[in-house]
Each structure stands twice: as structure tokens, then as C-alpha cells.
Design an enzyme around this catalytic site. Sequence first.
Site, mmCIF file in Angstrom:
data_model
loop_
_atom_site.group_PDB
_atom_site.id
_atom_site.type_symbol
_atom_site.label_atom_id
_atom_site.label_comp_id
_atom_site.label_asym_id
_atom_site.label_seq_id
_atom_site.Cartn_x
_atom_site.Cartn_y
_atom_site.Cartn_z
ATOM 1 N N ASP A 108 0.800 -1.224 0.000
ATOM 2 C CA ASP A 108 0.000 0.000 0.000
ATOM 3 C C ASP A 108 0.835 1.277 0.000
ATOM 4 O O ASP A 108 0.303 2.367 0.254
ATOM 5 C CB ASP A 108 -0.970 -0.008 1.188
ATOM 6 N N ASP A 171 -7.113 -4.849 -4.136
ATOM 7 C CA ASP A 171 -6.804 -3.466 -3.759
ATOM 8 C C ASP A 171 -5.542 -2.933 -4.441
ATOM 9 O O ASP A 171 -5.396 -1.734 -4.674
ATOM 10 C CB ASP A 171 -6.612 -3.346 -2.235
HETATM 11 N N1 GLY Z 1 -7.047 -1.737 1.125
HETATM 12 C C1 GLY Z 1 -7.698 -2.232 2.285
HETATM 13 C C2 GLY Z 1 -9.140 -1.994 2.287
HETATM 14 O O1 GLY Z 1 -9.717 -1.557 1.310
HETATM 15 O O2 GLY Z 1 -9.742 -2.237 3.323
#
Ligand code: GLY
Length: 393
Positions: A108, A171
Site C-alpha cells: 500500500d 486493492d
Molecule cells: N485496502 C484495504 C481496504 O480496502 O480495506
Amino acid sequence: MQEKNAGGLEKMKCSDQEWVDDVYEKLVVKMKKECARVGTMIPYSPRNGRYQDLDFPGGIYFWTNGFWPGMLWQMYEATGDEAYRKTAEGVEERLEEAISGFEGLHHDVGFMYLLSSVANYRKTGNRDSRRRGLHVANLLAGRYNIAGKYIRAWNESFNGKDDVSGWMIIDCLMNIPLLYWAGREINDPRFEQIAISHAKTAQKYIVREDGSCNHVVIFDAKTGEFVDNPAGQGYERGSSWSRGQSWAVYGFALSYRHTGDESFLNTAKSCAHYCISNMAVNDWLPLVDYRAPEKPVKYDSTAAMITVCGLLELAEHVGEHEKKLYTEAAFRILRACDEKFNNWDPEVDSIVDGGTFFYHDPTGENTEVPIIYGDYYLIEAILRLKGKSLFVW
Ligand code: GLY
């Protein structure tokens, strides 16, 4: 959920453009106060209407830490108010700690640094910000698994027991724009090659033929062979976690923007049609999972805001006769959510209530609460519709 303040235009009594203008005015008032109050804190979800600093287990490494500076850069682009720029720069300096600390970082870094350092660099040309962006792009590229053709997601699983070296998640489609940016910035095609390879793997193993998605795919990290598709943050195996669906809509649309590969556009459309039809039969409000039991009803407004941004992105890449589908759906979702979830009281931190982190939440603490990325994507959407947004992806 928080009490909603009264005010605003009544449902469907004004045109969509009038509605956007009204929301923009409220946004400018509220964000000015919120910026002064929150400053360089790194917020996630307010308690009793007030944000706290780094108030969650991941601390400086938490995946959402870029959303507050992202909101500030968007408001700086829209208004030119220097307070936003100075505050965003202060948060970015704090996020340097995660880069040097390194061990807590994960895939992330895209969310964290596209919205802070890369946004700064795009807007001001700051060379320190460029350095930070390129540094974390290299870290993201280093997570690529050559055998499985995927970028490894997390370092630890939810239960802390599983080996997650073979896990990739939907994600990450929103993190790989960091690679598209870096590759172009230093003229090195390896970054785009990794991004495209990862996106193709996601198309094959995460998106189903009907446009619904898995959240997670597990590979054998040594051989690259497919192992499993567990439920992740959704209701159950085979269900469809709405925020994952929204990452797919926006993420594939962005991969199309960066590569021109029509297959990414078509995947984004198919995921978008799936989201639109599921929200259309539910008053344009997003459930946490589109394939969960009817009761209890659980919403996730963040999925709605991300989907809206994905639809607005798609609208930029289709012909004039298709545009209407995506923009009209975006407006319906935005307006339905504004009625139900938005709090425009400038004295209360956060705007969009009704965000849910994952379906199974025994304490309920992470269910239907304001979450910072709901606000980020609302702001991005409103500024896009006003022609005042900063492109950050
Ligand atoms: N990227 C983690 C979520 O969307 O919860």
C-alpha cells in the site's frame, strides 16, 4: 452513525450541477476548519467527532496514512489556499519515518505516497518528494513474485499465523499507478512491465466472468501455482466485497489510462456494470458485500465513493453515447449517499459516515463509521465534477 446536520438541497429538487456547486461550497467551508483543527495529525476515523493522531494498530505504516495529505493537496489544487499545501508538506515529512523504518511497509505504498509525495511533486516539482516517490516505487516493484506474476500484498495475515507470501489482493490495482508514474519519470520500462503483469494476473484470478471479484488470491509463492480464493474482507468465499469491487472498477480503468490496453477498459466496464446494477436495486446505496444475506443490512459508503471515482474515470475513456451511463450512475450514488451519510457540520471532523472496514466485525467498532478514505474519494469526485481536481493516480 453520527447525527446528520440539516441543510443542503433537498433530494432531486435541483439539477446535478446545482447539487455539485452546493456541495463544493460546503466542502470549502468544512475543509478550511478541519485543516486548521487537524493540522499534521494523521487521522483515520473520528471519535466523538474528533480525529486523533495515528490512532490505529499500524501506526506510521498504516495503509490509509496518505488520504489526509491527499485531501489537502486536492483542496490546495481547487482553492490555492497555502494552508493546505503547508499542512500536506508537514504530513509528508512525518511519513518519511515509514520509508526509513521500512520493515512495516507493504504494497500500500501506492496509496500512502501517491497521495502525499507524488502529489506534491506533481503540483510543485519538489525534488525531495520525487525522491520519496521513486524510493517507494522501487520497494513496490521489489515485492513482485516472478513465478506467480503478482505483487505480494501483506507481510502478515489477519490472524498473524498464515504465511502470506503467496497472497495478492484486488486493492493493489490502486497501488500500481505508482509504478506507471515511476517508470515514466525515470524512463525505465521495468516498472510498467511489472504493473501490467500484475494487472493481467488480477484479471485472470480475481475478476470473475460476471464482473464480480474475489478479494484475495493465494498462489504457491515458490512455484506460482494457484492455491485458493478465500473471502478476505467479504462475507464468504465466492461473495463480492463491495470495496474490492470498487477497487477493481477504478483500478482497471486507471491501468487502461496508463497503458491503452483495451482489455483493462473492458474489465473495468464489466466490474462497473456489476456495481451499478447492485446499487440500482438498493436505492443507490452500497452494501458491504453484494452477495451477503439480506439481514443484517450493513452499508459501506467508502465503496460507493471509490466506485463513483472509478465511474468518472471510465466516463473519460468511452465514447459520447456511453458517458451518460457512468456519469448518471455516479450522480445517483453520490446524491443518495449525501442524503444518508454526509455530515456538513464544520465543527465535526469527517464528512462521510457509514464506512465499514470488513464484513465480519465482532465488536462493531469498524462498521458504519466515518473512515478517512470515504472523505478522500468524495472530495476527489466533487472536484472532478467541478473541473478542479489534481490527478494523483
Ligand atoms: N485496502 C484495504 C481496504 O480496502 O480495506
